[in-house]
Write a protein that holds these residues in place. Structure first.
Motif, PDB file in Angstrom:
ATOM      1  N   PRO A 126       0.801  -1.234   0.000  1.00 49.71           N
ATOM      2  CA  PRO A 126       0.000   0.000   0.000  1.00 49.71           C
ATOM      3  C   PRO A 126       0.834   1.285   0.000  1.00 49.71           C
ATOM      4  N   GLN A 127       2.016   1.254   0.604  1.00 48.20           N
ATOM      5  CA  GLN A 127       2.851   2.454   0.706  1.00 48.20           C
ATOM      6  C   GLN A 127       3.561   2.802  -0.602  1.00 48.20           C
ATOM      7  N   ALA A 128       3.601   1.883  -1.546  1.00 51.22           N
ATOM      8  CA  ALA A 128       4.354   2.114  -2.790  1.00 51.22           C
ATOM      9  C   ALA A 128       3.731   3.243  -3.599  1.00 51.22           C
ATOM     10  N   ARG A 129       4.569   4.179  -4.000  1.00 50.42           N
ATOM     11  CA  ARG A 129       4.156   5.288  -4.868  1.00 50.42           C
ATOM     12  C   ARG A 129       5.034   5.359  -6.109  1.00 50.42           C
ATOM     13  N   TYR A 130       6.227   4.765  -6.006  1.00 52.56           N
ATOM     14  CA  TYR A 130       7.213   4.847  -7.090  1.00 52.56           C
ATOM     15  C   TYR A 130       7.832   3.478  -7.342  1.00 52.56           C
ATOM     16  N   ILE A 131       8.343   3.304  -8.542  1.00 51.39           N
ATOM     17  CA  ILE A 131       9.079   2.085  -8.878  1.00 51.39           C
ATOM     18  C   ILE A 131      10.338   2.441  -9.661  1.00 51.39           C
ATOM     19  N   GLY A 132      11.244   1.515  -9.648  1.00 54.19           N
ATOM     20  CA  GLY A 132      12.389   1.542 -10.545  1.00 54.19           C
ATOM     21  C   GLY A 132      12.512   0.132 -11.091  1.00 54.19           C
ATOM     22  N   LEU A 133      12.768   0.011 -12.368  1.00 56.06           N
ATOM     23  CA  LEU A 133      12.888  -1.313 -12.973  1.00 56.06           C
ATOM     24  C   LEU A 133      14.071  -1.316 -13.922  1.00 56.06           C
ATOM     25  N   ALA A 134      14.816  -2.394 -13.893  1.00 52.07           N
ATOM     26  CA  ALA A 134      15.950  -2.545 -14.813  1.00 52.07           C
ATOM     27  C   ALA A 134      16.082  -3.997 -15.219  1.00 52.07           C
ATOM     28  N   ARG A 135      16.694  -4.167 -16.369  1.00 49.73           N
ATOM     29  CA  ARG A 135      17.040  -5.517 -16.832  1.00 49.73           C
ATOM     30  C   ARG A 135      18.521  -5.512 -17.170  1.00 49.73           C
ATOM     31  N   ALA A 136      19.111  -6.670 -17.019  1.00 51.59           N
ATOM     32  CA  ALA A 136      20.507  -6.851 -17.423  1.00 51.59           C
ATOM     33  C   ALA A 136      20.583  -8.148 -18.205  1.00 51.59           C
ATOM     34  N   ASP A 137      21.275  -8.097 -19.311  1.00 51.55           N
ATOM     35  CA  ASP A 137      21.458  -9.266 -20.148  1.00 51.55           C
ATOM     36  C   ASP A 137      22.881  -9.758 -19.971  1.00 51.55           C
ATOM     37  N   ALA A 138      22.993 -11.063 -19.752  1.00 48.70           N
ATOM     38  CA  ALA A 138      24.306 -11.664 -19.498  1.00 48.70           C
ATOM     39  C   ALA A 138      24.558 -12.802 -20.473  1.00 48.70           C
ATOM     40  N   GLN A 139      25.822 -13.008 -20.722  1.00 45.95           N
ATOM     41  CA  GLN A 139      26.233 -14.158 -21.507  1.00 45.95           C
ATOM     42  C   GLN A 139      26.400 -15.304 -20.519  1.00 45.95           C
ATOM     43  N   GLY A 140      25.450 -16.225 -20.517  1.00 50.78           N
ATOM     44  CA  GLY A 140      25.471 -17.324 -19.569  1.00 50.78           C
ATOM     45  C   GLY A 140      24.351 -17.190 -18.560  1.00 50.78           C
ATOM     46  N   GLY A 141      24.222 -18.177 -17.711  1.00 54.76           N
ATOM     47  CA  GLY A 141      23.169 -18.173 -16.696  1.00 54.76           C
ATOM     48  C   GLY A 141      21.792 -18.181 -17.334  1.00 54.76           C
ATOM     49  N   TYR A 142      20.911 -17.364 -16.831  1.00 57.44           N
ATOM     50  CA  TYR A 142      19.535 -17.286 -17.327  1.00 57.44           C
ATOM     51  C   TYR A 142      19.382 -16.307 -18.484  1.00 57.44           C
ATOM     52  N   GLY A 143      20.429 -15.618 -18.841  1.00 55.21           N
ATOM     53  CA  GLY A 143      20.373 -14.680 -19.958  1.00 55.21           C
ATOM     54  C   GLY A 143      19.883 -13.301 -19.559  1.00 55.21           C
ATOM     55  N   ARG A 144      18.620 -13.194 -19.194  1.00 56.98           N
ATOM     56  CA  ARG A 144      18.039 -11.888 -18.843  1.00 56.98           C
ATOM     57  C   ARG A 144      17.626 -11.899 -17.376  1.00 56.98           C
TER      58      ARG A 144
END
Length: 152
Positions: A126-144
């Motif tokens: 309920p307190q959330a008013r803002y967000i930040g979102l990012a993605r990172a792409d990697a060579q290996g692992g899960y990729g994104r």
């Protein structure tokens, strides 16, 4: 017999000195360009549940990008020192974080979080008013790798 026992003891001692090196992936790119779309999707979801919408905050984007790059490099999801990271980026008050890996799109990541009880609690904080979102792409692992930070 003593010689064999001695050799076995030395071999065990040397094996105990061996350590597994931490796995690291090459981070190819990272971006906060999906944050506006995420805010729109999360806002629609929150409003449908009687909560306020959210908007994008640049500090939350920075914190999310930092963590997306960290988990992409590590190849595994971890919140690490969440409280310390929030302090580092000047984020005060209520805050929460959702992480995901392997999902190619922002809407896919959000749907995964909605389907997970603990992550859904964060989306509907309920307190959330803002967000930040990012993605990172990697060579290996899960990729994104995705990181969402919600704040007051």
């Amino acid at each position: 017999m003593r010689a064999v026992s001695f050799c076995l003891l030395i071999a065990l001692a040397l094996a105990g000195c061996a350590t597994e090196l931490p796995r690291t992936n090459a981070v190819l790119t990272s971006s906060t360009s999906d944050a506006k779309a995420a805010a729109s999707l999360i806002s629609a979801y929150r409003v449908s549940k009687g909560l306020s919408p959210v908007s994008v905050d640049p500090r939350l984007n920075e914190a999310a990008e930092h963590q997306a790059r960290a988990v992409a490099a590590a190849g595994k999801l971890s919140h690490g020192d969440f409280s310390g990271r929030m302090d580092k980026f000047g984020i005060r008050g209520y805050a929460a974080e959702n992480l995901s890996a392997g999902t190619p799109s922002v809407d896919g990541a959000i749907k995964r979080w909605q389907a997970s009880a603990g992550h859904n609690v964060n989306l509907l904080m309920p307190q959330a008013r803002y967000i930040g979102l990012a993605r990172a792409d990697a060579q290996g692992g899960y990729g994104r790798y995705w990181a969402l930070v919600l704040g007051q």
